[in-house]
Design a protein around this motif. Structure first.
Motif, PDB file in Angstrom:
ATOM      1  N   UNK A 127     -15.640   4.222  10.032  1.00 55.66           N
ATOM      2  CA  UNK A 127     -15.215   5.995   8.905  1.00 55.66           C
ATOM      3  C   UNK A 127     -14.080   4.830   8.678  1.00 55.66           C
ATOM      4  N   UNK A 128     -13.261   4.443   8.598  1.00 54.74           N
ATOM      5  CA  UNK A 128     -12.052   3.797   7.629  1.00 54.74           C
ATOM      6  C   UNK A 128     -12.455   3.460   6.282  1.00 54.74           C
ATOM      7  N   UNK A 162     -17.194  11.340  -3.558  1.00 55.66           N
ATOM      8  CA  UNK A 162     -18.288  11.027  -3.753  1.00 55.66           C
ATOM      9  C   UNK A 162     -19.507  12.502  -3.312  1.00 55.66           C
ATOM     10  N   UNK A 163     -20.809  12.570  -3.468  1.00 56.57           N
ATOM     11  CA  UNK A 163     -21.535  13.322  -2.972  1.00 56.57           C
ATOM     12  C   UNK A 163     -22.142  12.459  -2.157  1.00 56.57           C
ATOM     13  N   UNK A 164     -22.066  11.811  -1.722  1.00 60.25           N
ATOM     14  CA  UNK A 164     -22.715  10.794  -0.316  1.00 60.25           C
ATOM     15  C   UNK A 164     -22.168  11.741   0.791  1.00 60.25           C
ATOM     16  N   UNK A 165     -23.518  11.891   1.495  1.00 59.56           N
ATOM     17  CA  UNK A 165     -22.593  12.963   2.654  1.00 59.56           C
ATOM     18  C   UNK A 165     -21.595  11.875   3.919  1.00 59.56           C
ATOM     19  N   UNK A 186     -23.033  -0.883  11.007  1.00 60.47           N
ATOM     20  CA  UNK A 186     -24.097  -1.710  11.247  1.00 60.47           C
ATOM     21  C   UNK A 186     -23.771  -2.826  10.356  1.00 60.47           C
ATOM     22  N   UNK A 187     -23.138  -2.615   9.206  1.00 58.48           N
ATOM     23  CA  UNK A 187     -22.598  -4.591   8.825  1.00 58.48           C
ATOM     24  C   UNK A 187     -21.936  -4.619  10.348  1.00 58.48           C
ATOM     25  N   UNK A 188     -21.069  -3.562  10.331  1.00 60.10           N
ATOM     26  CA  UNK A 188     -19.953  -4.665  11.121  1.00 60.10           C
ATOM     27  C   UNK A 188     -20.343  -4.642  12.510  1.00 60.10           C
ATOM     28  N   UNK A 189     -21.081  -4.430  13.201  1.00 55.30           N
ATOM     29  CA  UNK A 189     -21.332  -4.275  14.538  1.00 55.30           C
ATOM     30  C   UNK A 189     -22.361  -5.652  14.121  1.00 55.30           C
ATOM     31  N   UNK A 233     -21.877  10.483   7.125  1.00 53.16           N
ATOM     32  CA  UNK A 233     -22.888  10.028   7.927  1.00 53.16           C
ATOM     33  C   UNK A 233     -24.489   9.035   7.092  1.00 53.16           C
ATOM     34  N   UNK A 234     -23.891   9.382   5.840  1.00 57.10           N
ATOM     35  CA  UNK A 234     -25.582   8.125   4.567  1.00 57.10           C
ATOM     36  C   UNK A 234     -24.129   7.251   4.381  1.00 57.10           C
ATOM     37  N   UNK A 235     -23.139   7.205   4.524  1.00 59.46           N
ATOM     38  CA  UNK A 235     -22.525   6.316   3.718  1.00 59.46           C
ATOM     39  C   UNK A 235     -22.048   5.870   4.883  1.00 59.46           C
ATOM     40  N   UNK A 236     -21.738   6.037   6.095  1.00 59.07           N
ATOM     41  CA  UNK A 236     -21.395   5.272   7.122  1.00 59.07           C
ATOM     42  C   UNK A 236     -21.462   4.405   7.741  1.00 59.07           C
TER      43      UNK A 236
END
Length: 173
Positions: A121-122, A139-142, A152-155, A144-147
């Protein structure tokens, strides 16, 4: 991905830490982390802030939802700001450099299992912070699309996960 969080320990408590260098003066970054109009561009809640140690910070997450309140733990104008937010502690430190300013942001977590979610999120929010400072449009990305891919990469990097993801029906990963 640029400007990733690190999972760290702060006085025995789990935290995420970001460090970013900017070619802007300390005063510019201070405005971006304290001015409610600027915060509205990148911070995940609307904020009303009383800039003094012991002051109140009010967060309005969703229209019509009851606001939450935090306490200003430290406030050194143009240098550092920390406060509580729903069980977490957020701290911003702005150190002048010859080229501009070193921005350090630490989120001490109330729950270790939120690390991947909070880091993602941050990361998304601070990308908007970068755009604000650079004078770029949002950004025009929502969110949830960006997050989601960042989460998943942090996991995949081994950040603690498992806390329910808000707005995902209790999904944990």
């Amino acid at each position: 991905m640029k400007n990733r969080a690190r999972f760290v320990d702060v006085e025995g408590r789990p935290a995420i830490r970001f460090e970013r260098e900017y070619p802007y003066p300390q005063e510019r970054l201070w405005s971006a982390v304290t001015d409610p109009a600027e915060l509205s561009r990148w911070f995940p809640a609307a904020v009303d802030i009383e800039l003094r140690e012991g002051g109140t910070i009010t967060f309005t997450d969703e229209p019509g939802a009851e606001p939450t309140k935090g306490t200003i733990l430290a406030c050194e104008p143009r240098g550092s700001l920390s406060y509580t937010w729903e069980g977490d502690e957020l701290g911003f430190t702005l150190n002048p450099t010859p080229q501009g300013c070193l921005f350090v942001f630490v989120n001490v977590l109330g729950d270790r299992e939120t690390a991947a979610m909070v880091a993602a999120g941050w990361t998304v929010c601070l990308d908007e912070f970068d755009a604000l400072l650079a004078g770029e449009p949002p950004s025009q990305e929502t969110d949830s699309e960006a997050w989601r891919p960042v989460y998943e990469s942090y996991i995949a990097e081994g950040f603690p996960a498992g806390a329910p993801v808000p707005g995902q029906g209790g999904e944990t990963s």
